[in-house]
Enzyme design. Structure first.
Site, PDB file in Angstrom:
ATOM      1  N   HIS A  72       0.859  -1.189   0.000  1.00  0.00           N
ATOM      2  CA  HIS A  72       0.000   0.000   0.000  1.00  0.00           C
ATOM      3  C   HIS A  72       0.894   1.237   0.000  1.00  0.00           C
ATOM      4  O   HIS A  72       2.004   1.209   0.534  1.00  0.00           O
ATOM      5  CB  HIS A  72      -0.876  -0.028   1.264  1.00  0.00           C
ATOM      6  CG  HIS A  72      -2.278   0.444   1.061  1.00  0.00           C
ATOM      7  ND1 HIS A  72      -2.857   1.393   1.873  1.00  0.00           N
ATOM      8  CD2 HIS A  72      -3.227   0.098   0.160  1.00  0.00           C
ATOM      9  CE1 HIS A  72      -4.103   1.603   1.483  1.00  0.00           C
ATOM     10  NE2 HIS A  72      -4.364   0.828   0.448  1.00  0.00           N
ATOM     11  N   THR A 165     -15.095   3.787   2.751  1.00  0.00           N
ATOM     12  CA  THR A 165     -14.110   3.998   3.814  1.00  0.00           C
ATOM     13  C   THR A 165     -14.728   4.131   5.204  1.00  0.00           C
ATOM     14  O   THR A 165     -14.109   3.751   6.198  1.00  0.00           O
ATOM     15  CB  THR A 165     -13.256   5.239   3.460  1.00  0.00           C
ATOM     16  OG1 THR A 165     -12.640   4.995   2.189  1.00  0.00           O
ATOM     17  CG2 THR A 165     -12.186   5.530   4.484  1.00  0.00           C
ATOM     18  N   HIS A 286     -35.109 -27.207  18.349  1.00  0.00           N
ATOM     19  CA  HIS A 286     -34.037 -27.184  17.341  1.00  0.00           C
ATOM     20  C   HIS A 286     -33.243 -28.489  17.358  1.00  0.00           C
ATOM     21  O   HIS A 286     -33.014 -29.105  16.321  1.00  0.00           O
ATOM     22  CB  HIS A 286     -33.086 -26.005  17.611  1.00  0.00           C
ATOM     23  CG  HIS A 286     -33.655 -24.675  17.218  1.00  0.00           C
ATOM     24  ND1 HIS A 286     -33.020 -23.820  16.363  1.00  0.00           N
ATOM     25  CD2 HIS A 286     -34.814 -24.067  17.579  1.00  0.00           C
ATOM     26  CE1 HIS A 286     -33.757 -22.729  16.197  1.00  0.00           C
ATOM     27  NE2 HIS A 286     -34.853 -22.844  16.928  1.00  0.00           N
TER      28      HIS A 286
END
Ligand code: HCA
Ligand code: CU
Length: 307
Positions: A72, A165, A286
């Site tokens: 970068h 960003t 579940h």
């Protein structure tokens, strides 16, 4: 929508997580693990930051991994020169493109374009590929973003990143943004989605739908503030929801543990894919249903990630 590459930025964006600092050895080990999982692009650091970062990027480049290694860099010749010493294959050059950021850099729209063009050309003159990032591009004036990106492309950039960003996009807005930019720019597009509102994975998927061909991720979602798109759920979502293969999904749990160990940022039990509870069932209803047929309460079979 046929292609999707993952660029992992655990070693650059991920190291910007407050309190996280990897040693050079740790970075090399993480890079090897990412490469082993078929991650095609690894953003290894910002060499101008310090000698340690620069040394780490050099060491990772010297590994000659299959993955393309990136450094970068700000849109400054001195940063590009620091990146060039690391022998990476690609430099990712960024500059802020919002009015506020340009003011804080004491630049005008024109001088920012000049800085972008000069630094892209400088990198290209030294034989490396360039990605150009219009930082905060999703909040900036679109026509200006196109103008600066076009200038960067003419100077030799072949990938453009339009980052969210500050993580303020929704999937609909991202999809529209990427289809708009892909109609204007003759380059591959990268999405870099911050997670400030918990949208990073959904936004990254929408970016692919809109025409992005690469998405930036970090392992465990590390990064500035609330981090960016987490590689584990994103790669699995690409496969399960879109049928797109990227990285080796079976390697995700071990890479996640490795990064947990070296970053010191614990994996939450409810983290998708890699959390301790990600495939556990508790309620009686579940549990009974899962014993009858697992898919009653499973989005996908846990064994696709080796669990
Ligand atoms: C930042 C830069 C960046 C850059 C992303 C990219 C962002 O830390 O501000 O090069 O694609 O989020 O905009 O991480
Ligand atoms: Cu970022």
């Amino acid at each position: 929508m046929t292609k999707a590459l993952i660029l992992d930025s655990t070693l650059r964006e991920g190291e910007q997580t407050p309190g996280v600092s990897f040693s050079i050895e740790e970075k090399v080990e993480i890079a090897r693990a990412l490469d082993d999982a078929n991650v095609p692009m690894i953003e290894a650091g910002h060499p101008a930051v310090s000698k340690d970062v620069s040394d780490a990027v050099k060491r990772i480049s010297a590994e000659r991994l299959t993955a393309q290694i990136l450094a970068h860099s700000r849109a400054m010749i001195s940063d590009v020169d620091a990146a060039l010493t690391t022998d990476v294959q690609r430099i990712a050059i960024f500059i802020g493109v919002t009015e506020t950021k340009l003011k804080s850099l004491k630049m005008t729209e024109e001088t920012a374009i000049e800085a972008a063009v000069k630094s892209v050309q400088h990198a290209r003159d030294h034989g490396v590929k360039v990605r150009f990032t219009a930082e905060d591009g999703t909040r900036a004036d679109r026509n200006y973003v196109v103008k600066i990106c076009q200038a960067a492309i003419e100077a030799g950039a072949d990938r453009i990143s339009i980052p969210d960003t500050v993580g303020i996009m929704t999937p609909d807005a991202v999809r529209e943004t990427f289809s708009w930019f892909s109609s204007k720019l003759n380059a591959e597009l990268d999405a870099h989605c911050h997670n400030d509102l918990g949208m990073a994975s959904a936004n990254a998927l929408a970016a692919i739908e809109g025409g992005a061909t690469a998405v930036h991720t970090t392992v465990n979602g590390l990064g500035e503030r609330a981090g960016i798109t987490s590689m584990e759920p994103f790669a699995v979502a690409l496969k399960v929801l879109k049928g797109i293969d990227t990285v080796n999904l079976g390697k995700l749990p071990e890479i996640s543990l490795l990064v947990e160990k070296y970053s010191g940022v614990p994996i939450s039990p409810v983290q998708p894919i890699v959390g301790e509870n990600a495939f556990s069932h508790k309620g009686g209803v579940h549990a009974a249903a899962v014993i009858f047929d697992p898919k009653t309460y499973q989005a996908f079979p846990p064994n696709i990630v080796g669990r």
